[in-house]
Design a protein around this motif. Sequence first.
Motif, short mmCIF file in Angstrom:
data_model
loop_
_atom_site.label_atom_id
_atom_site.label_comp_id
_atom_site.label_asym_id
_atom_site.label_seq_id
_atom_site.Cartn_x
_atom_site.Cartn_y
_atom_site.Cartn_z
N HIS A 1 0.83 -1.21 0.00
CA HIS A 1 0.00 0.00 0.00
C HIS A 1 0.87 1.26 0.00
O HIS A 1 0.62 2.20 -0.76
CB HIS A 1 -0.96 -0.02 1.19
CG HIS A 1 -2.15 0.87 1.00
ND1 HIS A 1 -3.43 0.49 1.29
CD2 HIS A 1 -2.25 2.14 0.51
CE1 HIS A 1 -4.25 1.48 1.01
NE2 HIS A 1 -3.56 2.49 0.54
N GLU B 1 2.28 1.71 -3.36
CA GLU B 1 1.31 2.26 -4.31
C GLU B 1 1.21 3.78 -4.16
O GLU B 1 1.11 4.51 -5.15
CB GLU B 1 -0.05 1.59 -4.09
CG GLU B 1 -1.11 2.00 -5.10
CD GLU B 1 -2.11 3.03 -4.57
OE1 GLU B 1 -2.96 3.47 -5.35
OE2 GLU B 1 -2.03 3.40 -3.39
N HIS B 2 1.24 4.26 -2.92
CA HIS B 2 1.21 5.71 -2.71
C HIS B 2 2.43 6.38 -3.37
O HIS B 2 2.30 7.42 -4.00
CB HIS B 2 1.24 6.03 -1.21
CG HIS B 2 -0.11 5.95 -0.56
ND1 HIS B 2 -0.58 6.88 0.35
CD2 HIS B 2 -1.12 5.05 -0.69
CE1 HIS B 2 -1.79 6.53 0.76
NE2 HIS B 2 -2.14 5.43 0.15
N CYS C 1 -5.93 8.67 3.15
CA CYS C 1 -5.97 7.21 3.14
C CYS C 1 -6.37 6.68 4.51
O CYS C 1 -6.00 7.25 5.54
CB CYS C 1 -4.59 6.66 2.76
SG CYS C 1 -4.55 4.86 2.67
N HIS D 1 0.01 1.72 7.15
CA HIS D 1 1.20 1.85 6.30
C HIS D 1 2.45 1.51 7.09
O HIS D 1 2.44 1.56 8.33
CB HIS D 1 1.31 3.29 5.77
CG HIS D 1 0.36 3.58 4.66
ND1 HIS D 1 0.72 3.57 3.34
CD2 HIS D 1 -0.98 3.85 4.68
CE1 HIS D 1 -0.35 3.84 2.59
NE2 HIS D 1 -1.40 4.00 3.39
ZN LIG Z 1 -4.01 4.50 0.45
#
Ligand SMILES: [Zn+2]
Length: 382
Positions: free
Chosen positions: A99, A102-103, A195, A199
């Motif tokens: 995740h 992806e950011h 979000c 993370h």
């Molecule tokens: Zn996110």
Amino acid sequence: MFNKTEKLYYEDAYISDFCACVLSSSAVDDGFDVVLDKTAFFPEEGGQSADTGYIAESRVLRVYEKDGVVHHITDTEPSLGDHWCNIDFDSRFEKMQCHTAEHILCGIIDSLFGLDNVGFHLGEDEVTFDVNGVLDRSQLDKVEKMANDIVFSNLPVEAFFPPQNRLPYMKYRSKLDLTEGVRLVQIGDVDTCACCAPHVSSTGEIGVIKILDFMKHRGGTRIWMVAGNRALLDYRKRYENIKRISGMLSTPQSDVSNTLESYIAESEKSKAELKVARLQIAELEAKLVEPTVTNAVYYFPTFNIPELIAFSNAANKKIAGLTVALCGVEGDYKYVISSHNQDLRAIAKKINVDLNGRGGGRPEMIQGSFASTLAEIKEYFK
Ligand SMILES: [Zn+2]
């Protein structure tokens, strides 16, 4: 009605074991719906699949949030009161790696090309995200290199709820037009994005980011990626695969595609030569046919339809009746029936009915299949 669940994954994304109180549980179609006073189980949200794990001895199969209350679907029913709970943290950590990765990728794509992230799927097997513009391989290679430089720089990753009055003045990426309760995830000075998911705490924990594939999708681009442990597993799988291929081809791993290309070219050439040779055999078989005034049935176990046709075209001038050429196996014969003096379309239907077959064709030649025995076919055309 329940109070909103205290979300431990917002306090600390690394909590894997915790004690929580089961406030309620009720039977549902796929198990029991359990509500805790607090939870580290991240529900299915924002494109990310839910955590799994245990509440006491009960397996948590799926987690969802409704009106601020987190619901855990379990296989058995835990008793009310306090229980130790634990999430499958290896799986959760992989999702955190993917995740945050992806950011980073979406932040770079936004800053380089001004494209927005318009879709995200982080499942158990694959990670995809969509952007609203077309990107090519060289652009994505550049994005991938920059993303890994950010990983190697080991930048801090912070998640926080900014004061409501500061939000209008903050610059951040967001898929939705959010106005309140906005949680931001900030990666060093390279990206800030709204979000709700857990993370990693620094980019170095991601290990590596690899863009696997991409395709045009709804006017933009869909991108497949892996990161962290999933990238390692992916590398292992691909490495074992290429090692096997290299062994089979007796060629260095660095050269397998060139070697395979020449093997395929050779194979295509051999296939074409074999096709010609087989047709020649069919024509030679036709030369051996003795002239006959009746029908004649020929069975060639190794032939296929084009060879039956070649045989029939060459043989049927010597046969006054029908030339019946067969290949296939008992109960499933392929046929080509030809004649130089009869219109076969007129009798094709009757032949098919009588021999449990199907097919059709031109006046001089029909083809199809018979679900009959060879003895029955031979007897029929006697
Ligand atoms: Zn996110």
